[in-house]
Design a protein around this motif. Structure first.
Motif, PDB file in Angstrom:
ATOM      1  N   GLN B 705     -12.092 -20.520   4.077  1.00  0.00           N
ATOM      2  CA  GLN B 705     -10.701 -20.433   4.463  1.00  0.00           C
ATOM      3  C   GLN B 705      -9.860 -19.997   3.265  1.00  0.00           C
ATOM      4  OE1 GLN B 705      -9.583 -23.756   6.953  1.00  0.00           O
ATOM      5  NE2 GLN B 705      -7.585 -23.687   6.000  1.00  0.00           N
ATOM      6  N   GLY B 706      -8.824 -19.317   3.502  1.00  0.00           N
ATOM      7  CA  GLY B 706      -7.897 -18.972   2.427  1.00  0.00           C
ATOM      8  C   GLY B 706      -8.163 -17.627   1.800  1.00  0.00           C
ATOM      9  N   SER B 707      -9.274 -17.003   2.163  1.00  0.00           N
ATOM     10  CA  SER B 707      -9.430 -15.646   1.652  1.00  0.00           C
ATOM     11  C   SER B 707      -9.841 -14.760   2.808  1.00  0.00           C
ATOM     12  CB  SER B 707     -10.486 -15.602   0.549  1.00  0.00           C
ATOM     13  OG  SER B 707     -11.774 -15.574   1.122  1.00  0.00           O
ATOM     14  N   ASN B 708      -9.319 -13.615   2.838  1.00  0.00           N
ATOM     15  CA  ASN B 708      -9.659 -12.721   3.928  1.00  0.00           C
ATOM     16  C   ASN B 708      -9.584 -11.292   3.438  1.00  0.00           C
ATOM     17  OD1 ASN B 708     -10.033 -11.307   6.206  1.00  0.00           O
ATOM     18  ND2 ASN B 708      -8.489 -12.389   7.418  1.00  0.00           N
ATOM     19  N   PRO B 709     -10.752 -10.806   2.997  1.00  0.00           N
ATOM     20  CA  PRO B 709     -10.771  -9.477   2.395  1.00  0.00           C
ATOM     21  C   PRO B 709     -10.229  -8.391   3.331  1.00  0.00           C
ATOM     22  CG  PRO B 709     -12.995 -10.347   2.728  1.00  0.00           C
ATOM     23  CD  PRO B 709     -12.059 -11.440   3.044  1.00  0.00           C
ATOM     24  N   ASP B 710     -10.394  -8.600   4.631  1.00  0.00           N
ATOM     25  CA  ASP B 710      -9.915  -7.585   5.581  1.00  0.00           C
ATOM     26  C   ASP B 710      -8.433  -7.276   5.402  1.00  0.00           C
ATOM     27  OD1 ASP B 710     -12.356  -7.650   6.549  1.00  0.00           O
ATOM     28  OD2 ASP B 710     -11.840  -8.362   8.575  1.00  0.00           O
ATOM     29  N   GLN B 711      -7.674  -8.349   5.141  1.00  0.00           N
ATOM     30  CA  GLN B 711      -6.227  -8.189   5.113  1.00  0.00           C
ATOM     31  C   GLN B 711      -5.778  -7.227   4.017  1.00  0.00           C
ATOM     32  OE1 GLN B 711      -4.126  -9.141   7.233  1.00  0.00           O
ATOM     33  NE2 GLN B 711      -5.004 -10.857   8.317  1.00  0.00           N
ATOM     34  N   HIS B 712      -6.458  -7.302   2.851  1.00  0.00           N
ATOM     35  CA  HIS B 712      -5.986  -6.512   1.718  1.00  0.00           C
ATOM     36  C   HIS B 712      -6.098  -5.027   1.969  1.00  0.00           C
ATOM     37  CE1 HIS B 712      -5.946 -10.216  -0.524  1.00  0.00           C
ATOM     38  NE2 HIS B 712      -7.091 -10.473   0.066  1.00  0.00           N
ATOM     39  N   SER B 713      -7.185  -4.683   2.632  1.00  0.00           N
ATOM     40  CA  SER B 713      -7.437  -3.259   2.778  1.00  0.00           C
ATOM     41  C   SER B 713      -6.526  -2.623   3.827  1.00  0.00           C
ATOM     42  CB  SER B 713      -8.899  -3.042   3.172  1.00  0.00           C
ATOM     43  OG  SER B 713      -9.201  -3.877   4.265  1.00  0.00           O
ATOM     44  N   ARG B 714      -5.922  -3.475   4.665  1.00  0.00           N
ATOM     45  CA  ARG B 714      -5.093  -2.883   5.722  1.00  0.00           C
ATOM     46  C   ARG B 714      -3.785  -2.345   5.156  1.00  0.00           C
ATOM     47  NH1 ARG B 714      -6.469  -7.011   9.653  1.00  0.00           N
ATOM     48  NH2 ARG B 714      -7.938  -6.056  11.078  1.00  0.00           N
ATOM     49  N   PRO B 715      -3.583  -1.060   5.220  1.00  0.00           N
ATOM     50  CA  PRO B 715      -2.345  -0.530   4.664  1.00  0.00           C
ATOM     51  C   PRO B 715      -1.177  -0.806   5.600  1.00  0.00           C
ATOM     52  CG  PRO B 715      -3.618   1.231   5.675  1.00  0.00           C
ATOM     53  CD  PRO B 715      -4.413  -0.032   5.859  1.00  0.00           C
ATOM     54  N   ALA B 716       0.002  -0.852   5.022  1.00  0.00           N
ATOM     55  CA  ALA B 716       1.190  -0.979   5.864  1.00  0.00           C
ATOM     56  C   ALA B 716       1.345   0.315   6.629  1.00  0.00           C
ATOM     57  CB  ALA B 716       2.412  -1.224   4.998  1.00  0.00           C
ATOM     58  N   ALA B 717       1.412   0.214   7.923  1.00  0.00           N
ATOM     59  CA  ALA B 717       1.543   1.418   8.723  1.00  0.00           C
ATOM     60  C   ALA B 717       2.950   1.970   8.551  1.00  0.00           C
ATOM     61  CB  ALA B 717       1.294   1.089  10.182  1.00  0.00           C
ATOM     62  N   SER B 718       3.031   3.259   8.353  1.00  0.00           N
ATOM     63  CA  SER B 718       4.370   3.828   8.321  1.00  0.00           C
ATOM     64  C   SER B 718       4.805   4.006   9.775  1.00  0.00           C
ATOM     65  CB  SER B 718       4.373   5.167   7.591  1.00  0.00           C
ATOM     66  OG  SER B 718       3.488   6.044   8.242  1.00  0.00           O
ATOM     67  N   THR B 719       6.094   3.786  10.012  1.00  0.00           N
ATOM     68  CA  THR B 719       6.537   3.881  11.402  1.00  0.00           C
ATOM     69  C   THR B 719       6.479   5.328  11.846  1.00  0.00           C
ATOM     70  OG1 THR B 719       8.698   3.750  10.382  1.00  0.00           O
ATOM     71  CG2 THR B 719       8.033   1.893  11.729  1.00  0.00           C
ATOM     72  N   PRO B 720       5.871   5.567  13.013  1.00  0.00           N
ATOM     73  CA  PRO B 720       5.799   6.951  13.501  1.00  0.00           C
ATOM     74  C   PRO B 720       7.201   7.476  13.786  1.00  0.00           C
ATOM     75  CG  PRO B 720       5.029   5.390  15.184  1.00  0.00           C
ATOM     76  CD  PRO B 720       5.272   4.610  13.939  1.00  0.00           C
ATOM     77  N   ASP B 721       7.355   8.761  13.668  1.00  0.00           N
ATOM     78  CA  ASP B 721       8.679   9.339  13.937  1.00  0.00           C
ATOM     79  C   ASP B 721       9.071   9.100  15.379  1.00  0.00           C
ATOM     80  OD1 ASP B 721       8.965  10.247  11.409  1.00  0.00           O
ATOM     81  OD2 ASP B 721       8.038  12.196  11.823  1.00  0.00           O
ATOM     82  N   THR B 722      10.358   8.895  15.576  1.00  0.00           N
ATOM     83  CA  THR B 722      10.815   8.772  16.956  1.00  0.00           C
ATOM     84  C   THR B 722      11.031  10.158  17.516  1.00  0.00           C
ATOM     85  OG1 THR B 722      12.923   8.333  15.883  1.00  0.00           O
ATOM     86  CG2 THR B 722      11.928   6.513  17.055  1.00  0.00           C
ATOM     87  N   PRO B 723      10.474  10.423  18.718  1.00  0.00           N
ATOM     88  CA  PRO B 723      10.679  11.745  19.325  1.00  0.00           C
ATOM     89  C   PRO B 723      12.168  12.017  19.511  1.00  0.00           C
ATOM     90  CG  PRO B 723       9.071  10.445  20.562  1.00  0.00           C
ATOM     91  CD  PRO B 723       9.672   9.542  19.543  1.00  0.00           C
ATOM     92  N   ASP B 724      12.514  13.275  19.607  1.00  0.00           N
ATOM     93  CA  ASP B 724      13.922  13.657  19.745  1.00  0.00           C
ATOM     94  C   ASP B 724      14.588  12.931  20.905  1.00  0.00           C
ATOM     95  OD1 ASP B 724      14.018  15.214  17.624  1.00  0.00           O
ATOM     96  OD2 ASP B 724      13.824  17.148  18.682  1.00  0.00           O
TER      97      ASP B 724
END
Lengths: 240, 827
Positions: B705-724
Motif C-alpha cells: 500500500q502507498g506506492s503505485n508505480p502506475d500513477q507516475h507514468s500516467r501523463p496529465a492529459a491535455s484537454t482536447p480542443d473544443t470543436p467550433d
C-alpha cells in the motif's frame, strides 16, 4: 453570488459616485452610510433597488444592508416629498413649544380632518411643494428652541404661526431662506451632500462657512464672564 | 524530621491566571471567559446569547455577575460571557452574590415582558432554555401589567424556517451563526429600539416600488436549520416540524447521517414508530454541533407512501407482484445460480451502504457468485481512480487526515471538490480554519463559487478537464501554493469528480510526492469510503489487498472457510464494464442495491443494460428505474430501521444502532445472507454485528500500500480542443437537488439553489446569449435549457448543476469536461 438585475434607476453617474465613495475607505463596507445617502439622493428614499445596489457594490447581503437602513431614522423607507420637515420634540424644544408646533403642522398638513402622521407626506411624493413631516430627536440647537429643520437646514426660534407660514411657502414651491447655513434646496440635493458631494459654487461655500453661534448660544457664557463664574475643578481621581 | 514549608500558594502555570470565583481560588487559562470558568467549577450562569462555538456578543445580558478587580468592585454587574479572566479578579455569581442574583432576575423579567406565555403550544416548550432558566433564575411573578408587544406570526424567512418575532429575545445566535459559521448573512437585526427584530431582506419593511424587479433574498443557506436548533427560545421553528409533537413525547436516539461522507453525528427523535425530526449531534471531532439542512431535514424518504415493504417478483404478464420471501428468494437464487454457472452475474452496490452491508455484497459476489464483478461506484469512475483508491486511500484512518488536521493546516488545496455542495461539514471546518486560524484555502476549479468565497479562498481557475494540467503546473505557475503545500501540515482534498478528469489522480500523486503533502479523498456519498474498505470493488479484497495477490486470497479463503483456490483470481469488471457486459449478454444477471441509473456515467446505456440482461435482482426501498426492470425486488431497511456503521471521508468509524425497532425491515446484509443460504453458501452476515466482526477478522491489508508505480507514468492529459461553436461543460451536483433521498420534503427543496447556466459575459456574447434570458446546452443526445447567470468562468466554458432539475448525464449523455453546443434565444 446574488445577481442584481440591471438597474434602470441608477445611471452611470451614480455608479461612478459610488466608486468614488468606496475609494474613500480602506474597507468597502465602511462606505455603507454615505452609499445609502447616495441612493436616497436619487429616489428620495432607500428602495429595495437601492439596498441591492449598495449590497452589490459593497459585497454585502441585502439583509445586512437592510439592517443598517432600517436602524437609522435618516434613511426613509418610502418615497418622500420634495422637502423633509423635521420638528424637534425632544425635552427642551418640546417644552418651549415644539410639541405644539408638531401638532399644529400635523393638523395643518393633514387632509379631511386626519392629521398627517410621522414620516407621512403631504402632496404627491417627489412633486414640487410636497412635504414629508417627521418629529425628530434632538437637533442640537436647544439654545434656539424650539427649532425645526427643512432638509436639515435650521429654522430657529419657531412658533406655531411661523411654522405654518413656512410650510405654506414650501407647499407653494417657494424656498424661504433658513435662519443660518446654506440656502434651501430640496431633500434629494441635500442627500447628495450627505453622501459627500457638494455644490462647487462660491455662494454655497460662503453660506456653510458662516458663523454658527447665535446671540442665544453665547448668552450664558457672556453672563458667566460678566459675573466671574467658573466651573468647579474636576474632582480628584482618588476621592471618587 | 522535615517540616513541610508553609507555602500553600498554588503555582500558576505559564499562560494562566489565578482568580477567585464564589470564594473558590481557581487557575484559568488566559483569555478564558468568566462564564466558562464558572462552568468548570460546576456553576451554571444563566445565558441565552452565549454559545461556545460563536464569538462572544454580550447581547442578552442574562449572565451578569459581580466582578472585583484589584480590590475595587466594578460599579455595575458585568456580562460573564464577554469578560475574560484576569489575575487577581474576584467574581461572584448568583451563588454568592445577591447583587448578581437580582441583576439576573431583573434581566429575566425584562426579557419576559414581551415574551408570550404560549409555552403550551410552542415547539420549544419542554426543551426551552428560556423556560428552564426562567424557572431556575427568574422571579416567580411578573410585575408587568401592560399589553405585550405582538407581531403577525409566524413569518417565513425561508421555506423551512419560520420566525415568531414576539418570542425572540434578540440574543442574535441565529444571525451570528449565519454570519460567522455558515458565512450566509441573510438574516440580521432589523429596526431599532423597541421595534428591533430579526429578519431578512424580504421581511424588512422597505417600500417595494412598481419598477422593482426582485425582492430581497430570503434566508438561503445550506445550514439554516442550525439556527432553529440553537435558538434559545421558540422564535425560530422548522416548517416541517412545527406543531408536530412535544419534546417530552419524543424518544431520542443517537444516529449518523446517511447522506454525505462528512459522517455527522445526529440525534433522531421519534414518536410511535415515526421519525419526527433530526437534530445535529454533538461531536467535537466531526461536526461539532452543526449539521447541514439535508442531513437535518431529508429523512422522509423512509416513510414515503410508495416504500417497498414486501418482496416482489415479476409474473408471467410482466407485472411486479408481491410475493412471499420464500418465493422471491427461491426465484432469485435459481436465476443467480444459473447465471453463475453460465456467463456470470455482476453486483452494483451504490454508494449508500453501511460497511456491514457493503461487506455482505462483497462476500456475496466473491463466495456466492464466485466473481470479482462488484463495484460501489454508481457515478462516473475510472481505472485511475481505482488505482488511486488502492494506493492512497484504502486503510487510511483519521491519523492520516482528519477534521482536526484541516483546522491545523497552514494550507489546504481542494481539487475537483466543491466542499459546500459535496461535504458541507468539511466546508464548515475549512471556513473555521480560514476564519479563525488563518489557514490558506486554495481551490482548483472553474469559478469563484460560494465555497471559494466563504473559505476566504483563492481560485486557480482551469478548464473543466484541465485540472490535471493545473495540478502539474503548480510548481511553475503558483509558487506560493507550492511553497505552502511543502509545509508539514498542508493537506490536499480530492473530490470524487476527479474520476471524470483523465490524469488527475496521477497529477495529484506526483504533487504529493514532490511536496510531501498529505492527500485525502472526499467522496460525495456516505457509503463510498466504507464500501472501498469492505472490498466492494473489482480489484480489492476486504481490507484493501489486491485481488491479484495470491497470498492475500489464500488468507481470506482461510478466514472465510473456503477451499483453497476457490476465490476468483482475475480482477472483475467495474460499473461501466458490468453494464456494457450485461447489455451485450456477456453477463447473465445483475444484483443491484440502491443505484439510481441517472447517477451513472451513461444512464441511457445503463437502462438498456437493465432491460436487456437476463435477470435483475434489485434490493430497494422505493420503486426506481432499477425496479422497473427487476425480475425480483427485495425490500431492505433504511438507516433508521437498522444498525450499522459508516466510514466517513477520514476513515473514521461511525457506528449507529437501530432507531425504529420492530418494523420488520431487514438490512441488506441480512437479506443477502438469507439469499446466500438459498444458494448453499454461508456469509455470516445475519446481523450487522456479525457482519462487522466477520469483516474485522477477515480484512487483509495490502502489502504494498502507498506506492503505485502506475500513477507516475500516467501523463496529465491535455484537454482536447473544443470543436467550433461548442463550449466545455463544467458540472457537479448541488447539495439540495433531485436526489432520491430528498423526496417528500418540499420545505427543504424550497431552499435549493437555483438551477442556472453559468458562463462569462464574453462566452455569452460569442454564442449569442444575452443576460437575463435562457440559454440551451445540447449534444446529439438532448438539450437542457436554463436561465443564464454571468459568472467568472473561463471563456468558452459553461457550468450547469448535475442533477437540478434533471440529470445532466441523462439529458446530454455528457458530464464534466465534455464539449457541448451553446445557444441563446430560448424563451
Amino acid at each position: 453570488m446574488t445577481q442584481v438585475p440591471e438597474s434602470t434607476v441608477f445611471d452611470a453617474d451614480i455608479h461612478a459616485k459610488a466608486t468614488e465613495i468606496i475609494g474613500r475607505y480602506p474597507e468597502a463596507r465602511s462606505a455603507l452610510l454615505p452609499m445609502l445617502h447616495l441612493v436616497q439622493s436619487v429616489q428620495g428614499y432607500v428602495s429595495q433597488e437601492g439596498i441591492s445596489f449598495c449590497a452589490e457594490k459593497l459585497d454585502l447581503t441585502d439583509a445586512e444592508v437592510s439592517a443598517v437602513a432600517t436602524f437609522y431614522t435618516m434613511y426613509k423607507r418610502k418615497p418622500c416629498g420634495e422637502h423633509l420637515v423635521s420638528v424637534c420634540t425632544n425635552t427642551l424644544c418640546a417644552a418651549m413649544g415644539g410639541d405644539a408646533i408638531y401638532k399644529k403642522l400635523q393638523d395643518h398638513l393633514g387632509e379631511n380632518g386626519t392629521p398627517l402622521g410621522h414620516e407621512e407626506t403631504a402632496g404627491t411624493p417627489g412633486e414640487t411643494g410636497s412635504i414629508t413631516l417627521e418629529h425628530a430627536e434632538c437637533l442640537a440647537a436647544c439654545d434656539l428652541a424650539p427649532v425645526l429643520q427643512v432638509n436639515y437646514e435650521y429654522f430657529d426660534n419657531q412658533t406655531e404661526q411661523s411654522a405654518v407660514e413656512l410650510v405654506d411657502a414650501l407647499r407653494k414651491g417657494e424656498r424661504p431662506q433658513p435662519t443660518r447655513g446654506a440656502s434651501l434646496t430640496d431633500l434629494k440635493s441635500v442627500e447628495l451632500q450627505l453622501a459627500g458631494f457638494f455644490p462647487e459654487d462660491e455662494q454655497f461655500a460662503t453660506d456653510v462657512d458662516g458663523p454658527s453661534a447665535a446671540e442665544e448660544t453665547l448668552r450664558g457664557a457672556k453672563l458667566a464672564q460678566e459675573r466671574g463664574w467658573v466651573a468647579p475643578a474636576m474632582r480628584d481621581e482618588e476621592t471618587r | 524530621m522535615t517540616i513541610a514549608p508553609e507555602n500553600t500558594e498554588t503555582e500558576v502555570p505559564e499562560g494562566h491566571v489565578k482568580l477567585v470565583v464564589d470564594g473558590e481560588e481557581v487557575i484559568a487559562p488566559e483569555g478564558e471567559l468568566l462564564i466558562r470558568t464558572a462552568e468548570r467549577l460546576g456553576t451554571v450562569i444563566p445565558r441565552f446569547c452565549d454559545h461556545p462555538l460563536l464569538d462572544p456578543a454580550g447581547a442578552c445580558r442574562q449572565c451578569l455577575v459581580e466582578v472585583e478587580m484589584n480590590g475595587r468592585p466594578m460599579p455595575k454587574p458585568q456580562a460573564s460571557c464577554t469578560m475574560t479572566v484576569a489575575d487577581g479578579m474576584v467574581v461572584k455569581t448568583q451563588k454568592s452574590s445577591r447583587v448578581a442574583e437580582k441583576a439576573q432576575e431583573g434581566v429575566m423579567e425584562l426579557l419576559l415582558i414581551n415574551h408570550p406565555l404560549d409555552c403550551p403550544i410552542c415547539d420549544k416548550g419542554g426543551e426551552c432554555p428560556l423556560q428552564n432558566q426562567a424557572m431556575a433564575h427568574g422571579r416567580s411573578t411578573s410585575r408587568f401589567v401592560d399589553t405585550k408587544r405582538t407581531f403577525p406570526k409566524p413569518i417565513s424567512i425561508s421555506t423551512q424556517v419560520l420566525l415568531d418575532r414576539e418570542r425572540c429575545v434578540l440574543c442574535q445566535r441565529c444571525t451570528r451563526f449565519s454570519d460567522q459559521i455558515a458565512g450566509d448573512p441573510f438574516i440580521d437585526l432589523l429596526e431599532r429600539g423597541v421595534h428591533q427584530q430579526i429578519g431578512t431582506a424580504e421581511t424588512a419593511d422597505i417600500h417595494n416600488s412598481a419598477s422593482h424587479t426582485s425582492s430581497g433574498t430570503p434566508f438561503q443557506s445550506y445550514f439554516s436549520g442550525n439556527t432553529i436548533q440553537i435558538c434559545p427560545v421558540g422564535a425560530l421553528t422548522s416548517a416541517a416540524y412545527r406543531f408536530r409533537s412535544r419534546p417530552f413525547d419524543l424518544v431520542s436516539s443517537p444516529s449518523v447521517c446517511e447522506h454525505c461522507s462528512s459522517g455527522c453525528a445526529l440525534r433522531t427523535d421519534f414518536r410511535r414508530g415515526k421519525v419526527m425530526r433530526r437534530l445535529a449531534g454533538d461531536d467535537p471531532d466531526v461536526n461539532e454541533e452543526w449539521s447541514c439542512d439535508k442531513g437535518r431535514f431529508a429523512f422522509r424518504y423512509a416513510a414515503a407512501k410508495d416504500r417497498i415493504r414486501k418482496p416482489m417478483v415479476r409474473d408471467e404478464s410482466g407485472e411486479l407482484v408481491e410475493a412471499s420471501w420464500t418465493e422471491a428468494l427461491r426465484r432469485a437464487a435459481d436465476a443467480l445460480v444459473a447465471a453463475r454457472e453460465s456467463n456470470g452475474a455482476g453486483v452494483l452496490t451504490g454508494g449508500r451502504l453501511t460497511v456491514e452491508d457493503a461487506y455482505a455484497y462483497t462476500k456475496f459476489a466473491r463466495i456466492t457468485l464466485r466473481s470479482n464483478d462488484i463495484d460501489f461506484r454508481a457515478r462516473p469512475h475510472s481505472a485511475e481512480e481505482l488505482d488511486f483508491l488502492a494506493s492512497s486511500v484504502v486503510g487510511t484512518t483519521p491519523e492520516h487526515v482528519s477534521y482536526a488536521s484541516l483546522e491545523k493546516a497552514s494550507a489546504v488545496l481542494c481539487v475537483a471538490f466543491e466542499p459546500e455542495d459535496e461535504s458541507p461539514i468539511v466546508f464548515l471546518r475549512l471556513r473555521k480554519a480560514a476564519r479563525d486560524k488563518g489557514t490558506k484555502v486554495f481551490h482548483i476549479g472553474q469559478w469563484t463559487t460560494s465555497s471559494v468565497r466563504k473559505t476566504f479562498g483563492e481560485l486557480l481557475a482551469c478548464e473543466p478537464g484541465g485540472e490535471a494540467a493545473a495540478v502539474d503546473g503548480i510548481a511553475e505557475h503558483a509558487k506560493d501554493l507550492d511553497a505552502a503545500l511543502s509545509s508539514d501540515d498542508a493537506v490536499v482534498l480530492v473530490g470524487d469528480r476527479a474520476a471524470e478528469v483523465p490524469g488527475l489522480f496521477g497529477a495529484v500523486t506526483r504533487l504529493a510526492e514532490r511536496t510531501g503533502t498529505r492527500v485525502a479523498w472526499v467522496p460525495r456519498r456516505a457509503g463510498e469510503r466504507g464500501a472501498l474498505e469492505a472490498g466492494a470493488v473489482p480489484t480489492l479484497l476486504p481490507g484493501g489487498a489486491p485481488v491479484s495477490d495470491a497470498s492475500a486470497r489464500a488468507t481470506l479463503e482461510t478466514s472465510w472457510g473456503l477451499d483453497s483456490g476457490t476465490m476468483p483470481a482475475e480482477p472483475g469488471r467495474d460499473t461501466a464494464a458490468m453494464l456494457a457486459a450485461a447489455a451485450s449478454g456477456e453477463l447473465d444477471a445483475l444484483v443491484v442495491g440502491g443505484v439510481d441509473p441517472d447517477d451513472l456515467p451513461d444512464p441511457a446505456a445503463a437502462r438498456e443494460a437493465l432491460a436487456n440482461v437476463g435477470f435483475v435482482l434489485s434490493l430497494e426501498m422505493r420503486p426506481s428505474a432499477v425496479t422497473e426492470h427487476a425480475d425480483v425486488v427485495l425490500p431492505i431497511a433504511p438507516v433508521d430501521e437498522k444498525t450499522g456503521t459508516f466510514l466517513d471521508w477520514e476513515g473514521r468509524v461511525r457506528p449507529f444502532s437501530i432507531t425504529l425497532e420492530g418494523t420488520g425491515a431487514l438490512p441488506d446484509c441480512r437479506v443477502l445472507d438469507t439469499l446466500a443460504v438459498e444458494m448453499d453458501a454461508d456469509l455470516f452476515t445475519q446481523t450487522a454485528q456479525a457482519a462487522w466482526s466477520d469483516f474485522s477478522r477477515s480484512r487483509v491489508v495490502s502489502a504494498h500500500q502507498g506506492s503505485n508505480p502506475d500513477q507516475h507514468s500516467r501523463p496529465a492529459a491535455s484537454t482536447p480542443d473544443t470543436p467550433d461553436g461548442t463550449v466545455r461543460l463544467a458540472t457537479w451536483r448541488q447539495l439540495i437537488d433531485n436526489g432520491s433521498l430528498q423526496v417528500e420534503e418540499p420545505h427543504l427543496a424550497g431552499t435549493a439553489r437555483d438551477a442556472v447556466l453559468r458562463m462569462s459575459a464574453a462566452t455569452a456574447e460569442r454564442h449569442g446569449v444575452t443576460r437575463g434570458e435562457r440559454a440551451t446546452i445540447s449534444t446529439e443526445r438532448g438539450a437542457l435549457t436554463l436561465p443564464v447567470e454571468f459568472t467568472d468562468l473561463p471563456d468558452d466554458v459553461v457550468w450547469a448543476p448535475a442533477r437540478s432539475p434533471e440529470s445532466i448525464r441523462s439529458v446530454l449523455g455528457a458530464g464534466h469536461g465534455a464539449s457541448v453546443a451553446l445557444s441563446g434565444g430560448a424563451r
